[in-house]
Design a protein around this motif. Structure first.
Motif, PDB file in Angstrom:
ATOM      1  N   LYS A 195       1.607   3.100  11.927  1.00  6.95           N
ATOM      2  CA  LYS A 195       1.577   3.913  13.143  1.00  6.95           C
ATOM      3  C   LYS A 195       2.357   5.208  12.920  1.00  6.95           C
ATOM      4  O   LYS A 195       3.332   5.247  12.172  1.00  6.95           O
ATOM      5  N   GLN A 224      -2.443   1.169   6.655  1.00  5.98           N
ATOM      6  CA  GLN A 224      -2.147   2.191   7.668  1.00  5.98           C
ATOM      7  C   GLN A 224      -0.856   1.800   8.393  1.00  5.98           C
ATOM      8  O   GLN A 224      -0.596   0.615   8.585  1.00  5.98           O
ATOM      9  N   TYR A 255       0.849  -1.189   0.000  1.00  6.24           N
ATOM     10  CA  TYR A 255       0.000   0.000   0.000  1.00  6.24           C
ATOM     11  C   TYR A 255       0.882   1.235   0.000  1.00  6.24           C
ATOM     12  O   TYR A 255       1.885   1.294   0.705  1.00  6.24           O
ATOM     13  N   GLU A 269      -4.482   8.751   1.140  1.00  5.01           N
ATOM     14  CA  GLU A 269      -5.649   8.220   1.856  1.00  5.01           C
ATOM     15  C   GLU A 269      -5.806   6.735   1.527  1.00  5.01           C
ATOM     16  O   GLU A 269      -5.744   6.342   0.365  1.00  5.01           O
ATOM     17  N   GLN A 270      -5.972   5.944   2.552  1.00  3.66           N
ATOM     18  CA  GLN A 270      -6.161   4.500   2.411  1.00  3.66           C
ATOM     19  C   GLN A 270      -7.373   4.081   3.243  1.00  3.66           C
ATOM     20  O   GLN A 270      -7.752   4.778   4.184  1.00  3.66           O
ATOM     21  N   SER A 271      -7.928   2.943   2.910  1.00  2.00           N
ATOM     22  CA  SER A 271      -9.032   2.409   3.700  1.00  2.00           C
ATOM     23  C   SER A 271      -8.511   2.015   5.077  1.00  2.00           C
ATOM     24  O   SER A 271      -7.319   1.735   5.251  1.00  2.00           O
ATOM     25  N   ILE A 272      -9.399   1.993   6.034  1.00  3.28           N
ATOM     26  CA  ILE A 272      -9.026   1.588   7.396  1.00  3.28           C
ATOM     27  C   ILE A 272      -9.424   0.122   7.576  1.00  3.28           C
ATOM     28  O   ILE A 272     -10.563  -0.254   7.342  1.00  3.28           O
ATOM     29  N   GLU A 273      -8.455  -0.683   7.961  1.00  2.05           N
ATOM     30  CA  GLU A 273      -8.725  -2.123   8.172  1.00  2.05           C
ATOM     31  C   GLU A 273      -8.866  -2.421   9.634  1.00  2.05           C
ATOM     32  O   GLU A 273      -8.302  -1.821  10.484  1.00  2.05           O
ATOM     33  N   THR A 315       0.403  -2.988   5.001  1.00  6.36           N
ATOM     34  CA  THR A 315      -0.928  -2.668   5.512  1.00  6.36           C
ATOM     35  C   THR A 315      -1.309  -1.260   5.044  1.00  6.36           C
ATOM     36  O   THR A 315      -0.425  -0.428   4.808  1.00  6.36           O
TER      37      THR A 315
END
Length: 177
Positions: A148, A146, A43, A173-177, A144
């Motif tokens: 930290k 996202q 990602y 911007e990425q989706s939140i898993e 992933t």
């Protein structure tokens, strides 16, 4: 899709003909790269702005072997929002010098190849920093969608120490898993 394709063509032509003006950037690649471990989905966490990715969010790159031994590259993202129109580009990558597998060449159009340098890599292959022979291209990738904040800030410090202008990075911007 057409804009992404045109942008990729422009990108490849640009990086194949450009040399970095800034000799202060450390473009040293990782000494070891296990390509088998590197394959799979990554990602895009942050990138320098470029016309071929402008407006794309939820961007990912997926790498797998092709029958001819080269690497299949599938770059995908969504226009403007995570619910936007999907945009995809399929290309190929090769390792010109087997002694330096972290310096790949990637092509999305014919025989025009651009640099894909793995500059830094997590020991567990969970994040990577990718650049090229020019200081105009830079990506932070993760397994992933996202990461930290403390890891992201650590990667910014690493890039700053290499001489990159981290203020030019755009968080994707990425989706939140």
């Amino acid at each position: 899709m057409r804009n992404l394709f045109n942008g990729l063509v422009f990108f490849l032509l640009l990086i194949s003909s450009c040399k970095s003006q800034d000799t202060m950037i450390d473009k040293t690649v990782v000494k070891e790269l296990d390509v088998d471990r590197y394959l799979g989905k990554w990602y895009e966490i942050a990138r320098f702005d470029h016309s071929f990715e402008r407006g794309l969010v939820g961007v990912s790159a997926t790498y797998s072997y092709r029958e001819d031994g080269k690497i299949k590259v599938v770059n995908a993202g969504f226009k403007e929002t995570l619910q936007g129109e999907r945009s995809e580009a399929i290309g190929k990558a090769k390792i010109p010098n087997k002694n330096v597998p972290s310096k790949l060449k990637v092509s999305f159009f014919w025989f025009f190849y651009g640099d894909y340098f793995v500059l830094d890599l997590d020991k567990d292959y969970q994040w990577a920093i990718v650049g090229s022979s020019t200081d105009k291209y830079l990506w932070i990738l993760s397994r992933t969608p996202q990461i930290k904040d403390d890891l992201y800030n650590d990667l910014l410090v690493r890039l700053n120490e290499r001489g990159y202008d981290v203020s030019k990075l755009i968080k994707v911007e990425q989706s939140i898993e």
